[in-house]
Design a protein around this motif. Sequence first.
Motif: not given
Length: 794
Positions: A376-378, A395-396, A445-447, A461-463
């Motif tokens: 998806v586009k943030p 960037n979400g 931690v990069d999500m 919204v899922r990461f």
Amino acid sequence: MVFRNLDKLIQNGNTKAALEEMNITLYYSTPTCYLKAVMDSEPTLPIKQDDFFPYSTEVGYWTGFYTSRPTIKFFERQANKYLQMVKQLQVLADLDRSNEHFIEELKSAMGVLQHHDAITGTERGHVAHDYERILDQAIDGIVAVVRQALNKYMYGNALRLSKLTFNRCKFNESSCFSSENSDQFIVAMYNPLAWNITVPVRIPVVNHIYEVFSPTGEEIQSQLVEIQKLLLSLPLRESNATHEIVFIARLQAVSYKTFYIRKAGQQRPAWLNRRTTIDYNQTTTERYVHSYYLENDNRSIYQTFLMSNIKKREAVNDDIHDTALNDSTFDISMEDSMRIEEITGNRVDAKSLDLGVNVSTETTTEEDYVATLPTVKPEDVVLDNQYMKVVFNKNGDVTKIIFKDGTEMQFTIRNSYYSANYFQHEEGHHTSGAYIFGSSDLQSVDMRMINTIQGNIVKEVRFISSKDVRNNLILYEGLNYLECEWLVGPINAVDRKGKEYVIQYMTNVKSRDEFFTDSNGRQIIKRKRDKRPTWEFDTVEPIPANFYPVTNKIFINDERLKIAVLTDRAQGGTSADDGEIELMLHRRLFEDDSLGLLEALNEINDFEGLVVRGKHRVLISDAENKEQYINEKKEVIQFHLEPIVLVAEASQVSLEDWFYLPNKTFSWMHNVPNGIHLLTLESWGNKTLLLRLENYLETYDLDNTTIEVNLAAIFKNIQVISVKETTLGANMWYEDYIKKVWNTEKQFSCSFNDDYGNYGGKFADNIDEIHDCGMIVHFKAKQIRTFVVDYLIL
């Protein structure tokens, strides 16, 4: 052997004291005798209103055990909900006293879990598994008691062999044998709280379109949501479920409620409402007719009216079983409005009624989706309901929350972990273990946002990250909180370095180095970073030294806003920077901290690191709004005692059979006054019960926090014959209790938080005793009172 040795010690000690003319006599005693002896010496004692946390010794800060073994901490909380439910049902459903054996088994198991090396997570691995086994077996035993209660009310006989067998589900791994292997099933929910609640329900199912019916026979809004991929491959998970059916349930005080759920496409009784997915609490024509039918048992009006609407709806419902619906509406005509006013006396304006969509828009790749770009586009993501809107950047990342009045708050969620190192008695550094949290090296931690779900019930919204972490941000329709569902594990063990995962909620709240945590789920205690209220504080380990136990809630505030995070289990928490709340979620360590466990805190499941799943609820409110603050206290209790959900396969019970069952929902109590919480309701002998109520308000919540309760009027099916108060533990009549008065150096402050570090400035008010009048009793702020009640079942 022990007492023989003690006898010798006492005899020899007294002989020595007599020979040397010492004024000492040794003898067996009790805590009561000891306390009396202390009081007789008339000491002047110092006061202490704060607690002793965090503990520290030469080996470090004992702040790791706040989070150690997070799954057993969660299991203990779930078991408490079962215990409260079965104790209440044993009395209210007037069940056979032979069930008390099962209740005692669960009480015993829960008692074992309160051991200081059990609930803290500082037991060895095989001992923890044994605790879990004992607790699991005890819960299985009391589920049989719950079935009896449901059978009694729905079938008229508690011991009758029923077509419905309600079972537990493993909701924390999104699996439920009864629902995922059935074309139709019944969900039973029990609310142990003494007020009405509205809660989201998620039932694991296979991929299909489902219909959900409330006890009135109307179909309510529901939504199908895909289960995240990692859960499907959890070690030892045995489940066919790939989705969850989500709906909103409204339960009365101390009640159960059943819902009939089935795969779409099955024939329904002609008089039953066609598929409209109507909100149960919406003011619609159907709702008034259902209400009239239930109150007046006038089925002819009910059937006539519904049949008159079926033809109008067939045009939009013909393809319901084959294709997903788009949002549609139909009109309530002026003729319908006049007709319902004639039947019920209630005026319904002609308006449009939404037809909900029972389909998820979520799409993800089947495999290797961690390495796949976001689907998806943030900037296109919308996560909002009638209370708030969560905003994302390109960037979400979450950036802020906008409220319905236009107020904005900067808001970011960050996942990190502390890398645990092994220090051999180096000054200022200590080894993390089951007890000790000795880490300070924080790694972010990069999500990445991977997908979104938009629906009429829930928006998500899922990461995901490549480092063992998943987050879901969830908003439910009609509910005023943001839910963060987190999943950590299996924590990577390749480098053999321990890791302690945390989540940080970062805002622009100016918290001034202050934050607040609950004390064992009750009183709120102010904490100040790098400070203690009663002594000078200095440390070379500022991070572990500022972690505190969070049983239910941690919050920060300023003059404008307050943000509180509610936890689904006990965790360690802090506020390392202004505007930030940090909670530790999971720990995997490979060294012992030398405090007696003699093994590392390395939890595994099927040869992999343990996966832990949980959720936080984020509540944001006006810092000066006392009504919102009291509602927050209520929400804390609701989250702690969420409804128990049981599911029964219903292949032999049709929708029509279920509809004609009596008591598909039943409530035993009226809503108690706002500020009162039902702590205990259990059998205390033949037609005698133990009742314990709590005033959960604090003195500064309102100008007058004393609450009046009529004990004779809180039950619906019980006639109260007599009431007699006991002490808190119900081991002594209150009238026989003599309160001890101690000499103290200072008086207690009326607010520890207001007088932080400056005791003796303001004294606690000497409030006059409040006199009860018969069964009308009064509760002061934070007061708990216990009563033995003689009663009759109506």
